[in-house]
Write an enzyme that holds these catalytic residues in place. Sequence first.
Site, PDB file in Angstrom:
ATOM      1  N   SER A 584       0.839  -1.191   0.000  1.00 31.38           N
ATOM      2  CA  SER A 584       0.000   0.000   0.000  1.00 31.38           C
ATOM      3  C   SER A 584       0.883   1.255   0.000  1.00 31.38           C
ATOM      4  O   SER A 584       1.673   1.450  -0.923  1.00 31.38           O
ATOM      5  CB  SER A 584      -0.947  -0.028   1.204  1.00 31.38           C
ATOM      6  N   ASP A 672      -9.166  -5.623  -4.919  1.00 35.89           N
ATOM      7  CA  ASP A 672      -8.737  -4.463  -4.125  1.00 35.89           C
ATOM      8  C   ASP A 672      -9.530  -3.223  -4.537  1.00 35.89           C
ATOM      9  O   ASP A 672      -9.438  -2.764  -5.672  1.00 35.89           O
ATOM     10  CB  ASP A 672      -7.236  -4.220  -4.340  1.00 35.89           C
ATOM     11  N   HIS A 704      -7.432  -5.670  -0.587  1.00 41.03           N
ATOM     12  CA  HIS A 704      -6.217  -4.898  -0.339  1.00 41.03           C
ATOM     13  C   HIS A 704      -5.257  -5.586   0.626  1.00 41.03           C
ATOM     14  O   HIS A 704      -4.039  -5.500   0.480  1.00 41.03           O
ATOM     15  CB  HIS A 704      -6.613  -3.517   0.204  1.00 41.03           C
TER      16      HIS A 704
END
Length: 729
Positions: A584, A672, A704
């Site tokens: 991320s 995601d 995610h």
Amino acid sequence: MEPPLLVNTEDIAALYRELSQFPSLSSACIGPEITTQYGGKYCNIYTEWSQRDLERAENVKFCRQYLIFHDSQSIVYSSPSGNCTEIKGELLSRDSPSGAQKAVLRKTSNNKGEEKQFLEVWEKNRKVKSIELSALEKHGQVYEDDQFGCLAWSHSETHLLYVAEKKRPKAESFFKAKAPELSVEEELTKTEQGDKAIKGEQFVFYEDWGETLVAKSVPVLCVLDIESNNVSVLEGVPEHISPGQAFWTPGDTGVVFAGWWHEPFRLGLRHCTNRRSALFYVDLTGGRCELLSDDTKAIWSPRLSPDQCRIVFLENMAYGPHQQCSRLCMYDWYTKLTSTVVEIVPRQSQGEFTGIYNTALPERCWAADSQRVVLDTVQRSRQELIVVDMRSGSVCSLTKGSPLGSWTLLTIDRDLLVAKFSTPNCPPRLMVAFLPPAGKEAEVNWVCLEESNQIQEITWNIHTLHPPPEQDNTQYAGLDFEAILLRPTEAPEKVKFPLVVTPHGGPHSVFTISWMLYPAVLCRMGFAVLLVNYRGSLGFGQDSVASLPGNVGTQDVKDVQFCMEQVLQKEPLDPQRVALLGGSHGGFLSCHLIGQYPSTYKACVARNPVVNIASMVGSTDIPDWCLAEAGLPYDQSALPDPKQWTEMLLHSPMQYVDKVQTPVLLILGEEDRRVPPKQGLEYYHALKARGIPTRVLWYPGNNHALAGVEAEADGFMNIALWLIQHMKL
């Protein structure tokens, strides 16, 4: 000298299998207090755990119970009660206030694979109710998540409160053949039941709440009358509000809930404690809804005190950083007054309290005196338990004198605390203690109910970093930050370990000194792992959080690079064998680092990375993040102008892609919604076009977090082999 490193695929897989079997402790509840014929007291502690099952490719949920003999001030004797038992199909479960009954929301599948939900009530040694909720057609699926979901007993133990998706009207094609005509009476009955299908509504888009809350759009509050089996959907909740985290008011006259605004449209809610929300009360008789808190802030986790006089909850500013330092607030049910008990802490004084950083309060967090609240919070790179005096606002640590590690409060009931403890080389342990009287909290005496063996082959420590003067943030001067270093314990003299640098995601998140699977396995393989809490991380005061928006791609990148360089000088690490691993925003930083420092890193692994903020803004469930972290104002009704698009691009790693020399492994989750996988593919295509070695792993059914057991295991193996290959190990 180079240390021995595990490079054989089968050996790595065996090591991963070994360490992945340590279970995670997820919840606990305490049964009623029982007095024996000899005057002694005991109670039962019910715990739930989760463990990866690589063969079944799923997380297995199981329970274990423990007996605690005590004198209401200290634990006299404790012992497990029997072995573990796997739990199947349970989505939610709650004991009634007296402990005499238990409610369970259960999911089952029939022979056709159709899922059904049942609400069960258990009493003593039998199931006394089993209600198929889907058959009642009062609402859609029941919410089992910890964002909206709840399963709350009324104080009278006659009703159950829960949250479900609002029932949608039936829809049919414009071209569906007409059914035989009904009589007037049949037509009226069908209309009253709401069964009349609406033509042309089959493919209407229903907006949901984003990442991990897919298909959750319009939650409603529902009440089951246990005696009659009747389910009713509560009226009175404003149309523009999504309710959740609900509980019964004193006297069972109404329901208190947290409500999130969903107009003009929904923004992703998971890990976003900055969404406009407030505390509401809906009256059961008249359907009247009353606002109980400031409606310009963000609130969550309302919890009623044992004496049913006060409600504690957490509060943030709406919008801005998705996670930040929070206020602890209290609403008095009888005076109708709201007060701030613990304020936001801008900057930590030497060794002092750094503020509250918490995504959820435990369902039970009040002391028996209804004057103190216990919770866990990040304090720099640790997670501690604190007790707050709700009258004075004073804060005291319950874990400061205890073993150094990370603590999570699972529950407190009648002042018996149940907590989870772990460190980077110690898997989770189950701990219990009695909360001492007010003013003597530091005298708490913890007892371990479930041991876990410390892994002697892993050593860890915390490094404190002070950025050089030229990298100081002039608006927030003097901030420091920390990093956690794990490395193999045993090493011949002059051995230098290969280093994997890992910045966390968020960016407003934090690594704590807790058990983490990937770093532990890498360390056991022979790598050192550096977990960097750059400026902007939680736990260091609100100034640290506020210092980063507008400076992503510069301040955080320089912090990670500076940290890596400093640790290389102080620890037995090999500067010629350094790699990056981040997810991320950590992937965002990893891609920035290989572009800004192209000759430093020998390999890079990025999991669902942000690579181009400008192209992400139109496809993510958190478009506000894209502007806020680039230092720009966010307006739901306005499109970014060309200057803002440019600004977002200039904060992104994509601008440095021409300079990248490092081989890159990209790990992407097909589902995601937070950082859509097209971000990773955009970077993949750019690297391929420039001849940089790159590979993509694509995991269907994963969002995610990439937390599916199969994706997590396969991802680790590919990460390990990528590092070995490109670090020339």
